[in-house]
Design a protein around this motif. Structure first.
Motif, PDB file in Angstrom:
ATOM      1  N   TYR A 113       0.833  -1.191   0.000  1.00  0.00           N
ATOM      2  CA  TYR A 113       0.000   0.000   0.000  1.00  0.00           C
ATOM      3  C   TYR A 113       0.874   1.250   0.000  1.00  0.00           C
ATOM      4  O   TYR A 113       2.012   1.245   0.492  1.00  0.00           O
ATOM      5  CB  TYR A 113      -0.889   0.038   1.251  1.00  0.00           C
ATOM      6  N   THR A 114       0.336   2.341  -0.545  1.00  0.00           N
ATOM      7  CA  THR A 114       1.032   3.622  -0.452  1.00  0.00           C
ATOM      8  C   THR A 114       0.933   4.119   0.991  1.00  0.00           C
ATOM      9  O   THR A 114       0.083   3.674   1.773  1.00  0.00           O
ATOM     10  CB  THR A 114       0.402   4.669  -1.387  1.00  0.00           C
ATOM     11  N   GLU A 115       1.783   5.062   1.339  1.00  0.00           N
ATOM     12  CA  GLU A 115       1.764   5.600   2.703  1.00  0.00           C
ATOM     13  C   GLU A 115       0.422   6.262   3.018  1.00  0.00           C
ATOM     14  O   GLU A 115      -0.106   6.137   4.132  1.00  0.00           O
ATOM     15  CB  GLU A 115       2.900   6.620   2.862  1.00  0.00           C
ATOM     16  N   LYS A 116      -0.144   6.953   2.009  1.00  0.00           N
ATOM     17  CA  LYS A 116      -1.440   7.603   2.198  1.00  0.00           C
ATOM     18  C   LYS A 116      -2.522   6.565   2.482  1.00  0.00           C
ATOM     19  O   LYS A 116      -3.353   6.739   3.391  1.00  0.00           O
ATOM     20  CB  LYS A 116      -1.816   8.414   0.954  1.00  0.00           C
ATOM     21  N   ASP A 117      -2.526   5.446   1.727  1.00  0.00           N
ATOM     22  CA  ASP A 117      -3.541   4.411   1.921  1.00  0.00           C
ATOM     23  C   ASP A 117      -3.367   3.724   3.273  1.00  0.00           C
ATOM     24  O   ASP A 117      -4.357   3.389   3.935  1.00  0.00           O
ATOM     25  CB  ASP A 117      -3.467   3.375   0.795  1.00  0.00           C
ATOM     26  N   ILE A 118      -2.123   3.521   3.691  1.00  0.00           N
ATOM     27  CA  ILE A 118      -1.878   2.902   5.000  1.00  0.00           C
ATOM     28  C   ILE A 118      -2.451   3.775   6.109  1.00  0.00           C
ATOM     29  O   ILE A 118      -3.123   3.291   7.027  1.00  0.00           O
ATOM     30  CB  ILE A 118      -0.367   2.673   5.218  1.00  0.00           C
TER      31      ILE A 118
ATOM     32  N   ILE B 196      -4.990  13.651 -15.916  1.00  0.00           N
ATOM     33  CA  ILE B 196      -3.569  13.337 -16.062  1.00  0.00           C
ATOM     34  C   ILE B 196      -2.725  14.235 -15.147  1.00  0.00           C
ATOM     35  O   ILE B 196      -1.811  13.773 -14.452  1.00  0.00           O
ATOM     36  CB  ILE B 196      -3.126  13.500 -17.538  1.00  0.00           C
ATOM     37  N   GLN B 197      -3.055  15.521 -15.144  1.00  0.00           N
ATOM     38  CA  GLN B 197      -2.318  16.472 -14.313  1.00  0.00           C
ATOM     39  C   GLN B 197      -2.490  16.153 -12.817  1.00  0.00           C
ATOM     40  O   GLN B 197      -1.534  16.213 -12.043  1.00  0.00           O
ATOM     41  CB  GLN B 197      -2.790  17.894 -14.608  1.00  0.00           C
ATOM     42  N   LYS B 198      -3.708  15.782 -12.422  1.00  0.00           N
ATOM     43  CA  LYS B 198      -3.982  15.452 -11.023  1.00  0.00           C
ATOM     44  C   LYS B 198      -3.132  14.288 -10.560  1.00  0.00           C
ATOM     45  O   LYS B 198      -2.552  14.303  -9.476  1.00  0.00           O
ATOM     46  CB  LYS B 198      -5.473  15.110 -10.847  1.00  0.00           C
ATOM     47  N   LEU B 199      -3.104  13.238 -11.359  1.00  0.00           N
ATOM     48  CA  LEU B 199      -2.331  12.047 -11.008  1.00  0.00           C
ATOM     49  C   LEU B 199      -0.842  12.372 -10.932  1.00  0.00           C
ATOM     50  O   LEU B 199      -0.137  11.910 -10.033  1.00  0.00           O
ATOM     51  CB  LEU B 199      -2.591  10.944 -12.028  1.00  0.00           C
ATOM     52  N   SER B 200      -0.368  13.161 -11.876  1.00  0.00           N
ATOM     53  CA  SER B 200       1.052  13.529 -11.891  1.00  0.00           C
ATOM     54  C   SER B 200       1.424  14.342 -10.659  1.00  0.00           C
ATOM     55  O   SER B 200       2.477  14.127 -10.053  1.00  0.00           O
ATOM     56  CB  SER B 200       1.373  14.318 -13.165  1.00  0.00           C
ATOM     57  N   GLU B 201       0.555  15.278 -10.276  1.00  0.00           N
ATOM     58  CA  GLU B 201       0.815  16.118  -9.108  1.00  0.00           C
ATOM     59  C   GLU B 201       0.854  15.317  -7.817  1.00  0.00           C
ATOM     60  O   GLU B 201       1.572  15.655  -6.879  1.00  0.00           O
ATOM     61  CB  GLU B 201      -0.243  17.216  -9.002  1.00  0.00           C
ATOM     62  N   SER B 202       0.061  14.244  -7.755  1.00  0.00           N
ATOM     63  CA  SER B 202       0.037  13.418  -6.542  1.00  0.00           C
ATOM     64  C   SER B 202       1.134  12.364  -6.538  1.00  0.00           C
ATOM     65  O   SER B 202       1.229  11.567  -5.604  1.00  0.00           O
ATOM     66  CB  SER B 202      -1.326  12.735  -6.414  1.00  0.00           C
ATOM     67  N   GLY B 203       1.959  12.337  -7.574  1.00  0.00           N
ATOM     68  CA  GLY B 203       3.065  11.395  -7.630  1.00  0.00           C
ATOM     69  C   GLY B 203       2.689  10.025  -8.156  1.00  0.00           C
ATOM     70  O   GLY B 203       3.500   9.101  -8.106  1.00  0.00           O
ATOM     71  N   GLU B 204       1.476   9.879  -8.669  1.00  0.00           N
ATOM     72  CA  GLU B 204       1.040   8.597  -9.222  1.00  0.00           C
ATOM     73  C   GLU B 204       1.262   8.561 -10.727  1.00  0.00           C
ATOM     74  O   GLU B 204       1.176   9.592 -11.399  1.00  0.00           O
ATOM     75  CB  GLU B 204      -0.450   8.366  -8.936  1.00  0.00           C
ATOM     76  N   GLU B 205       1.527   7.370 -11.231  1.00  0.00           N
ATOM     77  CA  GLU B 205       1.681   7.218 -12.675  1.00  0.00           C
ATOM     78  C   GLU B 205       0.316   7.320 -13.339  1.00  0.00           C
ATOM     79  O   GLU B 205      -0.628   6.628 -12.940  1.00  0.00           O
ATOM     80  CB  GLU B 205       2.302   5.860 -13.000  1.00  0.00           C
TER      81      GLU B 205
END
Length: 633
Positions: free
Chosen positions: A191-196, A594-603
Motif C-alpha cells: 500500500y502507499t503511505e497515504k492508503d496505509i 492526467i495532471q492530477k495524477l502527476s501532481e500526486s506522484g502517481e503514474e
C-alpha cells in the motif's frame, strides 16, 4: 459443564469455544457441540452465531456470563448493528439468543451487501507475540475479523489471513489459534503511505464505534438517524443547496479524490462515477435500506474528521434543553410545573427542524417545533396531540354544572369547537350543541368573547400593529405582515375590519417605461460573461463544462441570457465561440485527470485517468491519444 474458559480481551466467542474444545481434550468436534449446546448440529459461525441462550444455560453459574454480555462483547453484533434502526437490532439480537441462525446474516444485510465477509480467520503478528507473553497462548481477536479492518490499530501492522478457512473447514468444528495456523507466509500488499494511514484511521474509527456502542445507539435515537447530519454538513461544505439537494457530481469527485481509487477498492467500497445509484449517492438520500458500517464511517471521516467527533455532536444535540419540561395541561394541578422527564425528538418533514413531543403522566401530550431560542419557548405549544384523562374528567365536571359553551371553553382554556368535539367524542350530554360558533368568526361577538378571556389581548395586538406601521412608514401592508406576523394573523382572524382601516393603502406599482439601451447592456453583459468563463476554467476540482447555462448561473444572468440573447449580439457571438462541444469538454477532463495524477506522484495509467475523468469505455481511444501526447509519444 464444570469448566468454561475465561475470555481474553476482545476475544471472539468462536475462539473461546475453540479453546474449550482444546482444553477439554475432546477428539470429536460434535462431542464438544453436544457439551456446549446440547445438540451436535450447531454450525461453527465466526461473526454472528445463534443459540447463545442454550450455551449460557450450560456454562457454570460462577462465571456469571449472560447472553447479552457474550453477544455484545464477543461477537460482531455491535459492528453490524451500530448504525442500524433499533427495531431491526432487537430482532437480530433475539435470533442470536435463539435458534434463528438462518436469518441473522440476511437481516444484518451481510448476504446482500457489497462488502464480503473475510473467508479466513485473521490475526496481527504483533498481537500474537503480545498474547504469547501475557497469556501463554494465541486467540482470535474480534476486531481483526471485522471487514474494513486491514491494519491493527494497536500496532499499525497489517492484518494477515490464517490458514483457517471458515467456508471450507468442518462446519461443526471450532479451531483455536496457534503457531501452525497463524503463519506469516502470505504476501503483504504494498500500500502507499497515504492508503496505509487511511486504513489505520478506518480501523481506529471501527474500534472506537465498538467500544462506544451505547453512545452510538443513543445518538441514533436522539438525532433520528444520521442522514440529517450528513445533509447539514454537505450544505456547510457547499455540496448541497439550502433545501438539501445534493450536488452529486461534485461530492463523488471530491470523495474519490480524498480517498483514492486503490483505497476504496481495498475496503470494497468503490464509487462509480457513471452510476447515479452508487452507494455514496444513495447514503445521502432518504435511507431505504441498511448501509454497511464501513460506508458510514468513510463518509463521516470525509465530512467530520472522525467517528468520535461525529457522535459527540449527538451529545450536544439538545434543541429543547436538558429537561425536565413543563406540563402545559391548563386544568391540571401541576400546570407549568417541570414534571415531564423525557422528550421524543423527531424532525419536521418539510423544514427538517427538530420537533419535540412531550408526554405527561396526566395524559396530556403536546409538541412544538424547535430549536428553543429563549426560556419562554418552554411554555409554547405547537400542537396538542392528546388532552388526556385529567382534562377529559375536568370537562365532564364543567358540563355537569350546566354552564354555557363559552364559559366551559374559558374554564378549559380551549376553543369552543374543541369543547363540542370532545363532548360528542366522550358521549356527554350538553345543552349547547345547537349554538352556532362558526357564524361569529371575525364578528364583534367573537372579539367580545376574546376580550372576556383576556382584556388586554385585543389592545396588545392592535398596539403592536400600529407600532410596526409607525416604525416602518414606507412599508406596504404585505411588508408589515412579514414584520409582525403573529399580530397580523390574530387581527386578521378576530378584528379584520379594524386591520383593513389601519393598514397602509394599496400602493400602485409604477411601471418604468424607460427604453433599455441594448448596445450598452450588451457591452456590460459581455464583461460579466468573460469573468464567468474565467471563473469556470479556474474552478478547483473536476472541470465544469463551459455552456450558456453554466455561464448564466455563474454570472447570475441566466434569465437574461435565455430570454434576450438575440438582443446582445456581441455576447451571443462570444458564448457561441467559447461553449465546449462534448469532445472538447471530454478532452479537458482527461488532461485535468492526467495532471492530477502527476501532481500526486502517481503514474497516470489509462484506467486511472478514465476513472477520475469520468470517461466511458467507448471514448478510451481519445483518452489514450491525450495520454500519449502528454507523455510525448
Amino acid at each position: 459443564m464444570n469448566y468454561f474458559p475465561t475470555s481474553y480481551p476482545d476475544e471472539l466467542l468462536y475462539s473461546i469455544l475453540a479453546r474449550y474444545h482444546v482444553r477439554n481434550g475432546n477428539i470429536s468436534p460434535k462431542m464438544t457441540l453436544h457439551e456446549l449446546f446440547g445438540t451436535n448440529t450447531i454450525t461453527a459461525v465466526g461473526d454472528m452465531p445463534s443459540d447463545i441462550d442454550s450455551l449460557v444455560c450450560r456454562i457454570p453459574k460462577h462465571k456469571r456470563l449472560t447472553a447479552d454480555g457474550l453477544i455484545m462483547n464477543n461477537t460482531l453484533f455491535p459492528y453490524y448493528t451500530a448504525f442500524m434502526p433499533e427495531a431491526r437490532t432487537k430482532l437480530i439480537e433475539a435470533d442470536m439468543k435463539g435458534n434463528g441462525g438462518g436469518k441473522i446474516h440476511t437481516m444484518a444485510g451481510i448476504m446482500a451487501g457489497s462488502i464480503n465477509v473475510p473467508e479466513y480467520l485473521r490475526f496481527c503478528p504483533e498481537c500474537n507475540k503480545d498474547d504469547e507473553q501475557k497469556y501463554g497462548e494465541n486467540y482470535w481477536h474480534r476486531l481483526h475479523q471485522m471487514p474494513g479492518v486491514l491494519f491493527c490499530p494497536v500496532h499499525n501492522e497489517m492484518i494477515l489471513d490464517s490458514t483457517v478457512n471458515l467456508k471450507i473447514q468442518n462446519r461443526h468444528e471450532f479451531i483455536a489459534a496457534n503457531e501452525k495456523n497463524c503463519l506469516e507466509k502470505h504476501t503483504k500488499i504494498n500500500y502507499t503511505e497515504k492508503d496505509i494511514n487511511s486504513l489505520i484511521t478506518l480501523s481506529e474509527d471501527i474500534d472506537w464505534i465498538i467500544k462506544n456502542y451505547e453512545n452510538v445507539k443513543d445518538f441514533m435515537e436522539k438525532t433520528y438517524g444520521t442522514r440529517n447530519y450528513y445533509i447539514e454538513k454537505l450544505k456547510d461544505r457547499g455540496y448541497a443547496t439550502v433545501n438539501g439537494r445534493v450536488y452529486q457530481e461534485n461530492l463523488v469527485a471530491d470523495f474519490i479524490e480524498f480517498y483514492g481509487f486503490d483505497f476504496l477498492n481495498s475496503v470494497q467500497c468503490p464509487v462509480d462515477y457513471n452510476n447515479q445509484n452508487n452507494w455514496l449517492s444513495s447514503i445521502v438520500r432518504k435511507h431505504r435500506k441498511v448501509f454497511h458500517i464501513v460506508m458510514h464511517l468513510l463518509l463521516i471521516r470525509f465530512l467530520y474528521g472522525s467517528a468520535e467527533k461525529f457522535i459527540n455532536i449527538g451529545d450536544n444535540y439538545k434543541p429543547f434543553g436538558t429537561g425536565p419540561w413543563p406540563c402545559l395541561n391548563p386544568v391540571a394541578d401541576h400546570y407549568k410545573k417541570f414534571v415531564i422527564k423525557k422528550a421524543k425528538i423527531t424532525h419536521c418533514y418539510d423544514t427538517k427542524h427538530p420537533v419535540g413531543t412531550f408526554e405527561c403522566s396526566c395524559g396530556f401530550i403536546y409538541s412544538r417545533r424547535g430549536p428553543d431560542t429563549s426560556p419562554d419557548d418552554l411554555f409554547k405549544v405547537g400542537r396538542i396531540k392528546m388532552f388526556g384523562l385529567v382534562w377529559e374528567k375536568k370537562l365532564e365536571e364543567a358540563i355537569n354544572k350546566n354552564w354555557g359553551l363559552r364559559r366551559v371553553a374559558r374554564e378549559m382554556k380551549a376553543d369552543p369547537k374543541t369543547i363540542k368535539l370532545y363532548s360528542a367524542k366522550l358521549g356527554l350530554k350538553t345543552g349547547f350543541n345547537d349554538e352556532n360558533i362558526h357564524s361569529e368568526k371575525g364578528s364583534q361577538a367573537s372579539i367580545d368573547n376574546v376580550l372576556q378571556q383576556n382584556d388586554s389581548l385585543l389592545y396588545n395586538h392592535r398596539n403592536a400593529w400600529l407600532l410596526a406601521k409607525k416604525t416602518y412608514p414606507d412599508k406596504s401592508k404585505t411588508e408589515l405582515r412579514s414584520i409582525a406576523k403573529a399580530h397580523y394573523a390574530w387581527l386578521y382572524r378576530h378584528d379584520k375590519d379594524w386591520l383593513d382601516k389601519n393598514s397602509p393603502e394599496h400602493q400602485k406599482i409604477q411601471i418604468n417605461s424607460t427604453r433599455v439601451d441594448w448596445i450598452a447592456r450588451d457591452f456590460e453583459v459581455l464583461q460579466k460573461v468573460k469573468d464567468a468563463e474565467k471563473e469556470i476554467l479556474n474552478t478547483k476540482g473536476k472541470p465544469e463544462r463551459i455552456s450558456l447555462s453554466r455561464i448564466g448561473r455563474v454570472s447570475g444572468l441566466l434569465g437574461l441570457l435565455e430570454k434576450h440573447l438575440d438582443k446582445l449580439p456581441q455576447t451571443k457571438a462570444y458564448i457561441e465561440a467559447v461553449s465546449e462541444t462534448d469532445d472538447a469538454y471530454r478532452k479537458r477532463r482527461i488532461l485535468w485527470a492526467i495532471q492530477k495524477l502527476s501532481e500526486s506522484g502517481e503514474e497516470p495509467k489509462l484506467w486511472k485517468v478514465m476513472r477520475i475523468a469520468g470517461i466511458r469505455k467507448e471514448y478510451e481511444k481519445q483518452a489514450e491519444e491525450c495520454l500519449g501526447k502528454k507523455k510525448g509519444y
